[in-house]
Scaffold this active site. Structure first.
Site, PDB file in Angstrom:
ATOM      1  N   ASP A   1       0.824  -1.205   0.000  1.00 39.69           N
ATOM      2  CA  ASP A   1       0.000   0.000   0.000  1.00 39.69           C
ATOM      3  C   ASP A   1       0.861   1.260   0.000  1.00 39.69           C
ATOM      4  O   ASP A   1       1.400   1.649   1.044  1.00 39.69           O
ATOM      5  CB  ASP A   1      -0.911  -0.033   1.252  1.00 39.69           C
TER       6      ASP A   1
ATOM      7  N   ASP B   1      -1.804   5.618  -5.261  1.00 40.87           N
ATOM      8  CA  ASP B   1      -2.100   4.783  -4.103  1.00 40.87           C
ATOM      9  C   ASP B   1      -2.493   3.361  -4.508  1.00 40.87           C
ATOM     10  O   ASP B   1      -3.643   3.114  -4.894  1.00 40.87           O
ATOM     11  CB  ASP B   1      -3.231   5.427  -3.280  1.00 40.87           C
TER      12      ASP B   1
HETATM   13  C1  LIG Z   1     -11.020   6.566  -0.484  1.00 42.62           C
HETATM   14  S1  LIG Z   1      -9.595   5.846   0.192  1.00 42.62           S
HETATM   15  C2  LIG Z   1     -10.137   4.363   0.739  1.00 42.62           C
HETATM   16  C3  LIG Z   1      -9.132   3.254   0.569  1.00 42.62           C
HETATM   17  N1  LIG Z   1      -9.836   2.003   0.603  1.00 42.62           N
HETATM   18  C4  LIG Z   1     -10.240   1.410  -0.510  1.00 42.62           C
HETATM   19  O1  LIG Z   1     -10.047   1.817  -1.630  1.00 42.62           O
HETATM   20  C5  LIG Z   1     -10.932   0.069  -0.257  1.00 42.62           C
HETATM   21  C6  LIG Z   1      -9.864  -1.025  -0.234  1.00 42.62           C
HETATM   22  C7  LIG Z   1     -10.360  -2.339   0.252  1.00 42.62           C
HETATM   23  C8  LIG Z   1      -9.734  -3.460  -0.172  1.00 42.62           C
HETATM   24  C9  LIG Z   1     -10.151  -4.733   0.263  1.00 42.62           C
HETATM   25  C10 LIG Z   1     -11.225  -4.818   1.120  1.00 42.62           C
HETATM   26  C11 LIG Z   1     -11.881  -3.676   1.554  1.00 42.62           C
HETATM   27  C12 LIG Z   1     -11.448  -2.433   1.116  1.00 42.62           C
HETATM   28  N2  LIG Z   1     -11.958  -0.173  -1.279  1.00 42.62           N
HETATM   29  C13 LIG Z   1     -13.118   0.546  -1.197  1.00 42.62           C
HETATM   30  O2  LIG Z   1     -13.285   1.387  -0.323  1.00 42.62           O
HETATM   31  N3  LIG Z   1     -14.067   0.265  -2.148  1.00 42.62           N
HETATM   32  C14 LIG Z   1     -15.355   0.954  -2.105  1.00 42.62           C
HETATM   33  C15 LIG Z   1     -15.652   1.506  -3.469  1.00 42.62           C
HETATM   34  O3  LIG Z   1     -15.586   0.452  -4.430  1.00 42.62           O
HETATM   35  C16 LIG Z   1     -14.272  -0.118  -4.508  1.00 42.62           C
HETATM   36  C17 LIG Z   1     -13.900  -0.748  -3.190  1.00 42.62           C
HETATM   37  C18 LIG Z   1      -8.108   3.202   1.693  1.00 42.62           C
HETATM   38  O4  LIG Z   1      -8.462   3.413   2.835  1.00 42.62           O
HETATM   39  N4  LIG Z   1      -6.896   2.733   1.317  1.00 42.62           N
HETATM   40  C19 LIG Z   1      -5.887   2.455   2.329  1.00 42.62           C
HETATM   41  C20 LIG Z   1      -5.371   1.017   2.206  1.00 42.62           C
HETATM   42  C21 LIG Z   1      -6.508  -0.004   2.317  1.00 42.62           C
HETATM   43  C22 LIG Z   1      -5.982  -1.380   1.926  1.00 42.62           C
HETATM   44  C23 LIG Z   1      -7.023  -2.490   2.069  1.00 42.62           C
HETATM   45  C24 LIG Z   1      -7.616  -2.489   3.452  1.00 42.62           C
HETATM   46  C25 LIG Z   1      -8.158  -1.136   3.854  1.00 42.62           C
HETATM   47  C26 LIG Z   1      -7.108  -0.050   3.711  1.00 42.62           C
HETATM   48  C27 LIG Z   1      -4.717   3.440   2.171  1.00 42.62           C
HETATM   49  O5  LIG Z   1      -4.225   3.403   0.852  1.00 42.62           O
HETATM   50  C28 LIG Z   1      -5.197   4.830   2.562  1.00 42.62           C
HETATM   51  O6  LIG Z   1      -5.745   5.028   3.611  1.00 42.62           O
HETATM   52  O7  LIG Z   1      -5.019   5.777   1.662  1.00 42.62           O
HETATM   53  C29 LIG Z   1      -5.390   7.089   2.071  1.00 42.62           C
HETATM   54  C30 LIG Z   1      -4.305   8.058   1.668  1.00 42.62           C
HETATM   55  C31 LIG Z   1      -6.713   7.413   1.429  1.00 42.62           C
END
Ligand SMILES: CSC[C@H](NC(=O)[C@H](Cc1ccccc1)NC(=O)N1CCOCC1)C(=O)N[C@@H](CC1CCCCC1)[C@@H](O)C(=O)OC(C)C
Length: 331
Positions: free
Chosen positions: A36, A220
């Site tokens: 990530d 990202d």
């Molecule tokens: C708007 S930014 C939201 C971003 N999350 C996401 O993009 C999650 C990732 C995910 C993977 C597997 C299972 C569940 C969720 N996907 C998500 O929110 N989705 C909703 C919309 O449709 C697509 C999937 C995020 O929080 N990314 C994190 C890493 C992420 C890895 C997987 C587990 C959860 C955390 C990180 O890159 C981050 O916080 O970035 C900041 C800078 C926004």
């Protein structure tokens, strides 16, 4: 050193995230972690994670590793953009991705994970590849795998070659010329506050005119979609029959049988095209005729994010030289 490891989609229906096999400790314990670039903590499900919060994930057991050391008095706690989070204590141990080994990597063991991590059985933890300034370990912040590995890498870089609904690769320490076409366009990276922040040179919708305007955002790998300013997003969905911004689904949706334009974005003089197939992200629920867009508004987030939907359309070089830069090439 150089290394290469697979980045495999965790869901065959849509590219929500990618996981990469890593080994930790002696003898090696294999976990599947999400690399990530949007965060800078390396944390894992562990023998310290309550059984009620573990549902099928592989765990790291430091007590089973002869090379693990507790980092006394250190803790960590992280919350991600989607509201998920975890916290715990810290060990150091041997850590390897794709043949690149760090002898003493800070491994953050989870003592608590939020429900979305518990339900996501394909992700055993994260490898933060943002800048180490974002690391949450207290009282002393720890270095990322990339920062620890960098001095021993042939070249201080890692690359992302993510793919649509099939495995791609992360390479460390070298740039694989067979993975891209044409030239790599490098642009400056703003390292404050700690993301791979760069400025895109503009965008175009389908075969429409290209609008040259700076769009500052982060690259990202841990974010599934692309999140851009509302003006760009509305310009895109204006070209999609039946598209609406749905409060209930939390973003732009459209009939799955609508014709979608491609989305073009610029980096320097170069242009990258996200094909219609990537722009139709997924049906809102299995079998539904309503689809959720791969491009959504960043207005609620506070930062523009070039997530996997955009990264899949390119070969991306995260260059850790001083000053860092980011390179984009077609493939
Ligand atoms: C708007 S930014 C939201 C971003 N999350 C996401 O993009 C999650 C990732 C995910 C993977 C597997 C299972 C569940 C969720 N996907 C998500 O929110 N989705 C909703 C919309 O449709 C697509 C999937 C995020 O929080 N990314 C994190 C890493 C992420 C890895 C997987 C587990 C959860 C955390 C990180 O890159 C981050 O916080 O970035 C900041 C800078 C926004």
């Amino acid at each position: 050193d150089t290394g290469s490891a697979a980045a495999t989609p965790i869901d065959p229906r849509f590219d929500i995230a990618y996981v990469t096999p890593v080994t930790i400790g002696t003898p090696p314990q294999t976990l599947q972690l999400d690399l990530d670039t949007g965060s800078s903590d390396l944390w894992v499900f562990s023998s310290h994670t309550p059984a009620s919060q573990v549902r099928g994930q592989r765990i790291y057991a430091p007590d089973k590793s002869t090379t693990s050391k507790l980092l006394n008095g250190h803790t960590w706690s992280i919350t991600y953009g989607d509201g998920s989070g975890s916290r715990g204590n810290v060990y150091t141990d041997k850590f390897t991705i794709g043949g690149v080994t760090v002898k003493s990597q800070a491994i953050e063991t989870a003592q608590q994970v939020s429900s979305s991590f518990t339900t996501e059985d394909a992700i055993d933890g994260l490898v933060g590849l943002g800048f180490s300034t974002l690391n949450t370990v207290s009282p002393n912040g720890q270095l990322t795998f990339f920062d620890n590995a960098k001095p021993n890498l042939d070249s201080p870089v890692f690359t992302a070659d993510l793919k649509y609904m099939k495995p791609g690769t992360y390479d460390f320490g070298f740039i694989d010329k067979t993975k891209y076409t044409g030239e790599i366009t490098y642009v400056p990276v703003e390292t404050d506050p700690g993301y791979w922040t760069f400025t895109s040179s503009g965008y175009g919708v389908g075969s429409g005119t290209f609008s040259s305007s700076p769009i500052t955002g982060i690259a990202d790998t841990g974010t599934s979609l692309v999140y851009l300013p509302t003006a760009i997003v509305t310009a895109y969905y204006r070209q999609v029959q039946g598209a609406t911004n749905s409060r209930s689904y939390g973003g732009y949706v459209f009939p799955c049988n609508s014709t979608l334009p491609a989305f073009v974005f610029g980096v320097g003089e170069a242009k990258f095209t996200i094909p219609p197939s990537y722009m139709s992200y997924a049906a809102v629920t299995d079998g539904s005729p309503t689809c959720f867009g791969g491009l959504q508004s960043s207005s609620g987030i506070g930062v523009n994010i070039w997530g996997d939907v955009a990264l899949k359309a390119a070969f991306v070089v995260f260059n850790g030289e001083e000053p860092p830069t980011i390179g984009w090439a077609n493939k």
